[in-house]
Design a protein around this motif. Structure first.
Motif, PDB file in Angstrom:
ATOM      1  N   ARG A  49       0.867  -1.203  -0.111  1.00  0.00           N
ATOM      2  CA  ARG A  49      -0.049   0.099   0.174  1.00  0.00           C
ATOM      3  C   ARG A  49       0.874   1.256   0.003  1.00  0.00           C
ATOM      4  N   HIS A  50       0.441   2.092  -0.765  1.00  0.00           N
ATOM      5  CA  HIS A  50       1.136   3.445  -1.111  1.00  0.00           C
ATOM      6  C   HIS A  50      -0.034   4.587  -0.507  1.00  0.00           C
ATOM      7  N   ARG A  51       0.588   5.578   0.330  1.00  0.00           N
ATOM      8  CA  ARG A  51      -0.361   6.601   0.736  1.00  0.00           C
ATOM      9  C   ARG A  51       0.526   7.831   1.095  1.00  0.00           C
ATOM     10  N   ARG A  52      -0.329   9.190   0.826  1.00  0.00           N
ATOM     11  CA  ARG A  52       0.261  10.076   1.165  1.00  0.00           C
ATOM     12  C   ARG A  52      -0.077  10.564   2.788  1.00  0.00           C
ATOM     13  N   LEU A  53       0.991  10.758   3.401  1.00  0.00           N
ATOM     14  CA  LEU A  53       0.303  11.088   4.987  1.00  0.00           C
ATOM     15  C   LEU A  53      -0.475  12.397   4.911  1.00  0.00           C
ATOM     16  N   ASP A  54      -1.516  12.220   5.964  1.00  0.00           N
ATOM     17  CA  ASP A  54      -2.459  13.469   6.069  1.00  0.00           C
ATOM     18  C   ASP A  54      -1.892  14.477   7.117  1.00  0.00           C
ATOM     19  N   ASN A  55      -2.446  15.592   6.774  1.00  0.00           N
ATOM     20  CA  ASN A  55      -1.952  16.682   7.883  1.00  0.00           C
ATOM     21  C   ASN A  55      -3.124  17.535   8.038  1.00  0.00           C
ATOM     22  N   ARG A  56      -3.766  17.158   9.255  1.00  0.00           N
ATOM     23  CA  ARG A  56      -4.968  18.023   9.662  1.00  0.00           C
ATOM     24  C   ARG A  56      -5.013  19.501   9.704  1.00  0.00           C
ATOM     25  N   LEU A  57      -3.745  20.042   9.822  1.00  0.00           N
ATOM     26  CA  LEU A  57      -3.651  21.334   9.671  1.00  0.00           C
ATOM     27  C   LEU A  57      -3.573  21.621   8.353  1.00  0.00           C
ATOM     28  N   ARG A  58      -4.687  22.123   7.727  1.00  0.00           N
ATOM     29  CA  ARG A  58      -4.607  22.655   6.309  1.00  0.00           C
ATOM     30  C   ARG A  58      -4.864  23.772   5.898  1.00  0.00           C
ATOM     31  N   PHE A  59      -4.635  24.262   4.576  1.00  0.00           N
ATOM     32  CA  PHE A  59      -4.712  25.734   4.116  1.00  0.00           C
ATOM     33  C   PHE A  59      -6.330  25.793   3.759  1.00  0.00           C
ATOM     34  N   PRO A  60      -6.884  26.955   4.146  1.00  0.00           N
ATOM     35  CA  PRO A  60      -8.392  26.905   4.206  1.00  0.00           C
ATOM     36  C   PRO A  60      -8.838  26.647   2.395  1.00  0.00           C
ATOM     37  N   GLN A  61      -8.039  27.069   1.607  1.00  0.00           N
ATOM     38  CA  GLN A  61      -8.247  26.779   0.209  1.00  0.00           C
ATOM     39  C   GLN A  61      -8.446  25.345   0.055  1.00  0.00           C
ATOM     40  N   ALA A  62      -7.961  24.166   0.639  1.00  0.00           N
ATOM     41  CA  ALA A  62      -7.844  23.036   0.323  1.00  0.00           C
ATOM     42  C   ALA A  62      -9.102  22.421   0.884  1.00  0.00           C
ATOM     43  N   ARG A  63     -10.191  23.159   1.416  1.00  0.00           N
ATOM     44  CA  ARG A  63     -11.364  22.313   2.063  1.00  0.00           C
ATOM     45  C   ARG A  63     -11.083  21.138   2.751  1.00  0.00           C
ATOM     46  N   ARG A  64     -11.684  19.794   2.204  1.00  0.00           N
ATOM     47  CA  ARG A  64     -11.587  18.738   2.856  1.00  0.00           C
ATOM     48  C   ARG A  64     -10.501  17.840   2.409  1.00  0.00           C
ATOM     49  N   ARG A  65      -9.653  18.215   1.714  1.00  0.00           N
ATOM     50  CA  ARG A  65      -8.309  17.414   1.232  1.00  0.00           C
ATOM     51  C   ARG A  65      -7.430  17.586   2.270  1.00  0.00           C
ATOM     52  N   TRP A  66      -7.102  16.332   2.839  1.00  0.00           N
ATOM     53  CA  TRP A  66      -6.002  16.248   4.050  1.00  0.00           C
ATOM     54  C   TRP A  66      -4.416  16.099   3.615  1.00  0.00           C
ATOM     55  N   GLY A  67      -4.257  15.275   2.152  1.00  0.00           N
ATOM     56  CA  GLY A  67      -2.979  15.115   2.134  1.00  0.00           C
ATOM     57  C   GLY A  67      -1.926  16.018   2.020  1.00  0.00           C
ATOM     58  N   HIS A  94       9.319  15.378   0.549  1.00  0.00           N
ATOM     59  CA  HIS A  94       9.470  16.355  -0.301  1.00  0.00           C
ATOM     60  C   HIS A  94       9.265  17.746  -0.016  1.00  0.00           C
ATOM     61  N   THR A  95      10.002  18.398  -0.150  1.00  0.00           N
ATOM     62  CA  THR A  95       9.907  19.875  -0.096  1.00  0.00           C
ATOM     63  C   THR A  95       9.093  20.634  -1.108  1.00  0.00           C
ATOM     64  N   MET A  96       7.784  21.188  -0.601  1.00  0.00           N
ATOM     65  CA  MET A  96       6.547  21.624  -1.712  1.00  0.00           C
ATOM     66  C   MET A  96       6.556  23.083  -1.725  1.00  0.00           C
ATOM     67  N   THR A  97       6.326  23.364  -3.174  1.00  0.00           N
ATOM     68  CA  THR A  97       6.084  24.694  -3.400  1.00  0.00           C
ATOM     69  C   THR A  97       4.828  24.781  -4.435  1.00  0.00           C
ATOM     70  N   GLY A  98       4.346  25.955  -4.618  1.00  0.00           N
ATOM     71  CA  GLY A  98       3.163  26.041  -5.417  1.00  0.00           C
ATOM     72  C   GLY A  98       1.918  26.975  -4.720  1.00  0.00           C
ATOM     73  N   THR A  99       0.874  26.654  -4.978  1.00  0.00           N
ATOM     74  CA  THR A  99      -0.317  27.564  -4.760  1.00  0.00           C
ATOM     75  C   THR A  99      -1.085  26.983  -3.637  1.00  0.00           C
ATOM     76  N   PRO A 100      -1.237  27.558  -2.363  1.00  0.00           N
ATOM     77  CA  PRO A 100      -1.759  26.706  -1.022  1.00  0.00           C
ATOM     78  C   PRO A 100      -3.551  26.313  -1.533  1.00  0.00           C
ATOM     79  N   GLY A 101      -3.584  25.025  -0.943  1.00  0.00           N
ATOM     80  CA  GLY A 101      -4.709  24.577  -1.494  1.00  0.00           C
ATOM     81  C   GLY A 101      -4.765  23.769  -2.574  1.00  0.00           C
TER      82      GLY A 101
END
Length: 158
Positions: A49-67, A94-101
């Motif tokens: 099984r492969h999965r992205r770990l979830d982060n419960r502290l999320r950007f507001p723009q991400a709505r209900r997406r936790w990854g 990974h270090t991540m860049t881009g647009t929040p959400g």
């Protein structure tokens, strides 16, 4: 088990207990422009099984997406409490860049292979309460307040 790996500017160390793997992230300060945090993927070699770990502290723009591909960890330590004793896992950080959400873009990637410890004579446990209570104790130095004093209501615990 302790494992570390690096690929400039990212460094990662993993410490595995029986049922938790603690990840520590390091990043060169000069290369932090545009970095929103750390995304973590986990591959379980036993189940495949492969999965992205979830982060419960999320950007507001991400709505209900936790990854953590949309809501990267904005801390330098993280613990995966969903591991099983004796199993082998590969973590890709990974270090991540881009647009929040939005779906973020990995900039630097480090991979580590970790084996969770088997229960035996000795155990390895990580408990956030231990860290917190030690930090609390370090901040609250000096004589203990008497019962009924106003310092009891400002954070001292008896």
């Amino acid at each position: 088990m302790r494992v570390q790996s690096s690929s400039w500017p990212l460094r990662v160390q993993a410490i595995a207990g029986n049922r938790v793997v603690v990840l520590g992230f390091g990043h060169d300060r000069a290369a932090m422009d545009g970095i929103l945090g750390f995304g973590v993927e986990r591959f379980d070699h036993t189940t495949g099984r492969h999965r992205r770990l979830d982060n419960r502290l999320r950007f507001p723009q991400a709505r209900r997406r936790w990854g953590s591909n949309r809501n990267p960890f904005q801390t330098f330590t993280w613990a995966d409490h969903r591991v099983e004793p004796g199993r082998t896992y590969t973590y890709r950080v990974h270090t991540m860049t881009g647009t929040p959400g939005e779906e973020l873009t990995p900039v630097s990637t480090v991979e580590l292979r970790v084996r969770a410890e088997e229960p035996g004579v000795h155990g390895v446990w990580f408990n956030r309460g231990v860290y917190a209570s030690q930090a609390y104790s370090d901040r609250k130095t000096g004589p203990r307040p008497r019962a009924g004093s106003d310092r009891v209501s400002r954070g001292w615990v008896r």
